[in-house]
Design a protein around this motif. Sequence first.
Motif, PDB file in Angstrom:
ATOM      1  N   THR A   1       0.428 -12.631  17.518  1.00 51.34           N
ATOM      2  CA  THR A   1       0.532 -13.513  16.211  1.00 51.34           C
ATOM      3  C   THR A   1       0.667 -12.605  15.022  1.00 51.34           C
ATOM      4  OG1 THR A   1      -2.035 -13.829  16.356  1.00 51.34           O
ATOM      5  CG2 THR A   1      -0.634 -15.423  17.438  1.00 51.34           C
ATOM      6  N   ASN A   2       0.580 -11.343  15.196  1.00 53.19           N
ATOM      7  CA  ASN A   2       0.554 -10.286  14.014  1.00 53.19           C
ATOM      8  C   ASN A   2       1.920  -9.961  13.968  1.00 53.19           C
ATOM      9  OD1 ASN A   2       0.387  -8.212  12.245  1.00 53.19           O
ATOM     10  ND2 ASN A   2      -1.344  -7.201  13.217  1.00 53.19           N
ATOM     11  N   ASN A   3       2.680 -10.075  12.845  1.00 48.01           N
ATOM     12  CA  ASN A   3       3.965  -9.692  12.615  1.00 48.01           C
ATOM     13  C   ASN A   3       4.162  -8.289  12.469  1.00 48.01           C
ATOM     14  OD1 ASN A   3       3.004  -9.411   9.837  1.00 48.01           O
ATOM     15  ND2 ASN A   3       4.848 -10.276   9.067  1.00 48.01           N
ATOM     16  N   THR A   4       3.091  -7.502  11.919  1.00 46.41           N
ATOM     17  CA  THR A   4       3.061  -6.145  12.068  1.00 46.41           C
ATOM     18  C   THR A   4       2.748  -5.336  13.228  1.00 46.41           C
ATOM     19  OG1 THR A   4       1.061  -5.694  11.059  1.00 46.41           O
ATOM     20  CG2 THR A   4       2.739  -6.214   9.527  1.00 46.41           C
ATOM     21  N   ALA A   5       2.527  -5.874  14.254  1.00 48.39           N
ATOM     22  CA  ALA A   5       1.877  -5.168  15.612  1.00 48.39           C
ATOM     23  C   ALA A   5       3.151  -4.555  16.249  1.00 48.39           C
ATOM     24  CB  ALA A   5       1.537  -6.299  16.612  1.00 48.39           C
TER      25      ALA A   5
ATOM     26  N   PRO B   1      -4.314 -17.654  26.673  1.00 46.42           N
ATOM     27  CA  PRO B   1      -4.600 -18.298  25.493  1.00 46.42           C
ATOM     28  C   PRO B   1      -4.272 -17.388  24.251  1.00 46.42           C
ATOM     29  CG  PRO B   1      -6.573 -18.584  26.659  1.00 46.42           C
ATOM     30  CD  PRO B   1      -5.466 -17.525  27.375  1.00 46.42           C
ATOM     31  N   LEU B   2      -3.937 -18.168  23.108  1.00 47.56           N
ATOM     32  CA  LEU B   2      -3.208 -17.406  21.877  1.00 47.56           C
ATOM     33  C   LEU B   2      -4.202 -17.353  20.909  1.00 47.56           C
ATOM     34  CD1 LEU B   2       0.468 -18.076  21.503  1.00 47.56           C
ATOM     35  CD2 LEU B   2      -0.388 -16.181  22.318  1.00 47.56           C
ATOM     36  N   ILE B   3      -5.500 -17.888  21.003  1.00 47.62           N
ATOM     37  CA  ILE B   3      -6.380 -18.212  20.145  1.00 47.62           C
ATOM     38  C   ILE B   3      -6.143 -18.246  18.760  1.00 47.62           C
ATOM     39  CG2 ILE B   3      -8.580 -16.830  19.467  1.00 47.62           C
ATOM     40  CD1 ILE B   3      -8.349 -17.182  22.515  1.00 47.62           C
ATOM     41  N   PHE B   4      -5.335 -19.446  18.364  1.00 52.87           N
ATOM     42  CA  PHE B   4      -5.219 -19.728  17.111  1.00 52.87           C
ATOM     43  C   PHE B   4      -5.005 -21.354  17.086  1.00 52.87           C
ATOM     44  CE2 PHE B   4      -0.468 -18.945  18.229  1.00 52.87           C
ATOM     45  CZ  PHE B   4      -0.151 -19.911  18.101  1.00 52.87           C
ATOM     46  N   GLN B   5      -5.105 -22.002  15.991  1.00 53.11           N
ATOM     47  CA  GLN B   5      -5.084 -23.499  15.951  1.00 53.11           C
ATOM     48  C   GLN B   5      -4.045 -23.745  15.046  1.00 53.11           C
ATOM     49  OE1 GLN B   5      -8.907 -24.915  15.039  1.00 53.11           O
ATOM     50  NE2 GLN B   5      -9.783 -24.617  17.130  1.00 53.11           N
ATOM     51  N   ILE B   6      -3.311 -24.804  15.404  1.00 51.59           N
ATOM     52  CA  ILE B   6      -2.328 -25.328  14.447  1.00 51.59           C
ATOM     53  C   ILE B   6      -2.933 -26.579  13.932  1.00 51.59           C
ATOM     54  CG2 ILE B   6      -0.152 -26.590  14.510  1.00 51.59           C
ATOM     55  CD1 ILE B   6       0.551 -24.913  16.917  1.00 51.59           C
TER      56      ILE B   6
ATOM     57  N   ASN C   1       2.437 -22.460  13.585  1.00 48.25           N
ATOM     58  CA  ASN C   1       2.102 -20.844  13.622  1.00 48.25           C
ATOM     59  C   ASN C   1       2.951 -20.182  14.211  1.00 48.25           C
ATOM     60  OD1 ASN C   1      -0.353 -21.780  12.622  1.00 48.25           O
ATOM     61  ND2 ASN C   1      -1.698 -20.826  13.990  1.00 48.25           N
ATOM     62  N   THR C   2       3.060 -18.824  14.057  1.00 48.36           N
ATOM     63  CA  THR C   2       4.258 -18.131  14.732  1.00 48.36           C
ATOM     64  C   THR C   2       3.731 -17.054  15.841  1.00 48.36           C
ATOM     65  OG1 THR C   2       5.329 -18.170  12.257  1.00 48.36           O
ATOM     66  CG2 THR C   2       6.016 -16.702  13.920  1.00 48.36           C
ATOM     67  N   THR C   3       4.616 -16.977  16.716  1.00 48.37           N
ATOM     68  CA  THR C   3       4.159 -15.557  17.574  1.00 48.37           C
ATOM     69  C   THR C   3       5.347 -14.750  17.521  1.00 48.37           C
ATOM     70  OG1 THR C   3       5.113 -16.815  19.411  1.00 48.37           O
ATOM     71  CG2 THR C   3       2.843 -17.040  19.221  1.00 48.37           C
TER      72      THR C   3
ATOM     73  N   SER D   1       2.432 -24.431  26.548  1.00 49.47           N
ATOM     74  CA  SER D   1       1.633 -25.523  26.621  1.00 49.47           C
ATOM     75  C   SER D   1       0.391 -25.640  25.490  1.00 49.47           C
ATOM     76  CB  SER D   1       1.061 -25.346  27.958  1.00 49.47           C
ATOM     77  OG  SER D   1       0.031 -26.535  28.107  1.00 49.47           O
ATOM     78  N   ALA D   2       0.025 -26.682  25.153  1.00 52.15           N
ATOM     79  CA  ALA D   2      -0.927 -26.654  24.037  1.00 52.15           C
ATOM     80  C   ALA D   2      -1.865 -27.799  24.513  1.00 52.15           C
ATOM     81  CB  ALA D   2      -0.086 -27.448  22.804  1.00 52.15           C
ATOM     82  N   GLU D   3      -3.123 -27.462  24.151  1.00 48.73           N
ATOM     83  CA  GLU D   3      -4.237 -28.312  24.342  1.00 48.73           C
ATOM     84  C   GLU D   3      -4.953 -28.553  23.199  1.00 48.73           C
ATOM     85  OE1 GLU D   3      -6.693 -26.073  27.039  1.00 48.73           O
ATOM     86  OE2 GLU D   3      -5.321 -26.051  28.783  1.00 48.73           O
ATOM     87  N   ALA D   4      -5.473 -29.858  23.321  1.00 46.45           N
ATOM     88  CA  ALA D   4      -6.477 -30.223  22.249  1.00 46.45           C
ATOM     89  C   ALA D   4      -8.080 -29.723  22.455  1.00 46.45           C
ATOM     90  CB  ALA D   4      -6.516 -31.850  21.966  1.00 46.45           C
ATOM     91  N   PRO D   5      -8.726 -29.184  21.411  1.00 45.37           N
ATOM     92  CA  PRO D   5     -10.062 -28.871  21.995  1.00 45.37           C
ATOM     93  C   PRO D   5     -11.041 -30.006  22.114  1.00 45.37           C
ATOM     94  CG  PRO D   5      -9.618 -28.471  19.694  1.00 45.37           C
ATOM     95  CD  PRO D   5      -8.410 -29.082  20.197  1.00 45.37           C
TER      96      PRO D   5
END
Length: 88
Positions: free
Chosen positions: A26-30, A44-49, A60-62, A84-88
């Motif tokens: 999720t970091n554009n400089t990685a 899991p990507l560990i970010f929330q939309i 969000n961008t990957t 896939s996306a899930e609601a918390p």
Amino acid sequence: MTIGDNTGMNCSDGTNITITNIRFSTNNTADFGQKTPMTGAIQPLIFQIKKQINSTSVFNTTYWQINPDPGTANRLCGGYVIFSAEAP
């Protein structure tokens, strides 16, 4: 060749790109070494939309990178990435 086979991409020359050579962040400089390698498991990507509350798009961008294994020049490779996306 099939979803869940733990191969990243199958190629026209009979080789493949290993699943760990497909990475994301999720970091554009990685750089490639800092990105998370894919596996055959859910990651899991560990970010929330944020919830969309008006006509403004919310996202969000990957960032993805493929480091091909050695193989024949000009080969064609293909595979699946399932989101896939899930609601918390």
